[in-house]
Design a protein around this motif. Structure first.
Motif, mmCIF file in Angstrom:
data_model
loop_
_atom_site.group_PDB
_atom_site.id
_atom_site.type_symbol
_atom_site.label_atom_id
_atom_site.label_comp_id
_atom_site.label_asym_id
_atom_site.label_seq_id
_atom_site.Cartn_x
_atom_site.Cartn_y
_atom_site.Cartn_z
ATOM 1 N N ASP A 1 6.104 -0.515 9.145
ATOM 2 C CA ASP A 1 5.635 -1.857 8.799
ATOM 3 C C ASP A 1 4.115 -1.946 8.882
ATOM 4 N N PHE A 2 3.544 -1.271 9.862
ATOM 5 C CA PHE A 2 2.092 -1.269 10.033
ATOM 6 C C PHE A 2 1.402 -0.666 8.805
ATOM 7 N N ILE A 3 1.947 0.421 8.282
ATOM 8 C CA ILE A 3 1.378 1.073 7.094
ATOM 9 C C ILE A 3 1.393 0.115 5.907
ATOM 10 N N ILE A 4 2.498 -0.586 5.724
ATOM 11 C CA ILE A 4 2.601 -1.548 4.624
ATOM 12 C C ILE A 4 1.577 -2.665 4.800
ATOM 13 N N THR A 5 1.418 -3.165 6.016
ATOM 14 C CA THR A 5 0.471 -4.245 6.275
ATOM 15 C C THR A 5 -0.957 -3.802 5.981
ATOM 16 N N VAL A 6 -1.313 -2.609 6.425
ATOM 17 C CA VAL A 6 -2.657 -2.087 6.154
ATOM 18 C C VAL A 6 -2.848 -1.898 4.653
ATOM 19 N N GLY A 7 -1.827 -1.368 3.987
ATOM 20 C CA GLY A 7 -1.901 -1.176 2.538
ATOM 21 C C GLY A 7 -2.089 -2.484 1.793
ATOM 22 N N LEU A 8 -1.364 -3.517 2.209
ATOM 23 C CA LEU A 8 -1.514 -4.825 1.560
ATOM 24 C C LEU A 8 -2.907 -5.403 1.792
ATOM 25 N N GLY A 9 -3.410 -5.285 3.014
ATOM 26 C CA GLY A 9 -4.751 -5.793 3.313
ATOM 27 C C GLY A 9 -5.818 -5.061 2.526
ATOM 28 N N SER A 10 -5.698 -3.772 2.466
ATOM 29 C CA SER A 10 -6.654 -2.962 1.713
ATOM 30 C C SER A 10 -6.593 -3.295 0.221
ATOM 31 N N SER A 11 -5.389 -3.476 -0.277
ATOM 32 C CA SER A 11 -5.220 -3.812 -1.698
ATOM 33 C C SER A 11 -5.816 -5.178 -2.016
ATOM 34 N N LEU A 12 -5.605 -6.146 -1.127
ATOM 35 C CA LEU A 12 -6.173 -7.477 -1.338
ATOM 36 C C LEU A 12 -7.697 -7.402 -1.376
ATOM 37 N N ALA A 13 -8.283 -6.661 -0.457
ATOM 38 C CA ALA A 13 -9.742 -6.520 -0.438
ATOM 39 C C ALA A 13 -10.245 -5.826 -1.700
ATOM 40 N N THR A 14 -9.546 -4.802 -2.137
ATOM 41 C CA THR A 14 -9.957 -4.076 -3.336
ATOM 42 C C THR A 14 -9.893 -4.970 -4.567
ATOM 43 N N GLY B 1 -3.720 -5.328 -9.294
ATOM 44 C CA GLY B 1 -3.623 -5.666 -7.875
ATOM 45 C C GLY B 1 -2.292 -6.320 -7.552
ATOM 46 N N LEU B 2 -1.848 -7.243 -8.398
ATOM 47 C CA LEU B 2 -0.559 -7.892 -8.189
ATOM 48 C C LEU B 2 0.579 -6.872 -8.251
#
Length: 174
Positions: free
Chosen positions: A45-58, A70-71
Motif C-alpha cells: 500500500d505504501f508503494i501505491i501511495t508514493v506512486g500516486l503522490g509522485s504521479s500527481l506532482a509530475t 496522468g489520469l
C-alpha cells in the motif's frame, strides 16, 4: 536561470487547472476504489501511495505530461492496487507475496531477542510501547506483536498463543 520565479500567466493557469483537475480525479478514483485503498499501510500500500503522490506532482508540474496521461496513471495504480488486494483475499499465494505476517516479539514476559534483531526492533522501542500502554514492567505483558503495518500491539493478558487473535501471528521456534 531564466524564468526562475515566473514563466508566464499561461503556465500559472495550466498548473492551476491541471492540479485541481488531477487532484479531484484522484479523490474520485480513490473514493470509488473502496476504503481498503486508504487503509493503514503495509509495504504494498505504501508503494501505491508514493506512486500516486509522485504521479500527481509530475502531472501538476511537468508540462510534457498531458492531463489524460496522468489520469491514466492514477487509474492504473489504483486499479492495480484494487486487483492485487482483491486477489490477496482470495488467493493465499498472492497474499503471501504482497503482505507480511504479524510477528510475536515477546511472550509471557520473555523478549524474543533473535526476532527483535531480525525485525530491527530495539529494546528502547519495546519499552516506549509498554510505557505508552501504561505498563511499567515488561513481565506484566503477555504478548507484544509487530503487526503487518509496522504497528506494535501490546496484549496484557493471554492464556496461550492458541487464542483466536493470534491465529496468523508468526511465532518463532526456539
Amino acid at each position: 536561470m531564466e524564468n526562475i520565479f515566473f514563466d508566464s500567466w499561461e503556465s500559472i493557469g495550466r498548473t492551476f487547472f491541471i492540479t485541481i483537475t488531477a487532484y479531484l480525479s484522484m479523490v474520485f478514483l480513490l473514493r470509488s476504489s473502496g476504503k481498503r485503498t486508504l487503509s493503514k499501510m503495509n509495504a504494498f500500500d505504501f508503494i501505491i501511495t508514493v506512486g500516486l503522490g509522485s504521479s500527481l506532482a509530475t502531472v501538476a508540474l511537468n508540462k510534457n505530461v498531458p492531463l489524460i496521461e496522468g489520469l491514466m496513471v492514477f487509474f492504473l495504480l489504483i486499479y492495480l492496487q484494487f486487483s492485487i488486494t482483491w486477489l490477496s483475499v482470495r488467493t493465499n499465494k498472492v497474499k503471501k507475496a504482497v503482505t507480511s505476517q504479524p510477528t510475536l516479539l515477546q511472550y509471557k514476559g520473555e523478549l524474543l531477542e533473535d526476532t527483535l534483531k531480525r525485525e530491527r526492533i530495539t529494546l528502547e522501542e519495546i519499552h516506549l510501547i509498554a510505557r505508552r500502554k501504561g505498563f511499567n514492567e515488561l513481565n506484566k505483558i503477555d504478548a507484544i506483536v509487530l503487526e503487518t503495518t509496522g504497528d506494535i500491539t501490546v496484549i496484557p493478558k493471554m492464556p496461550n498463543t492458541e487464542v483466536e487473535s493470534m491465529r496468523f501471528v508468526e511465532i518463532p521456534h526456539k
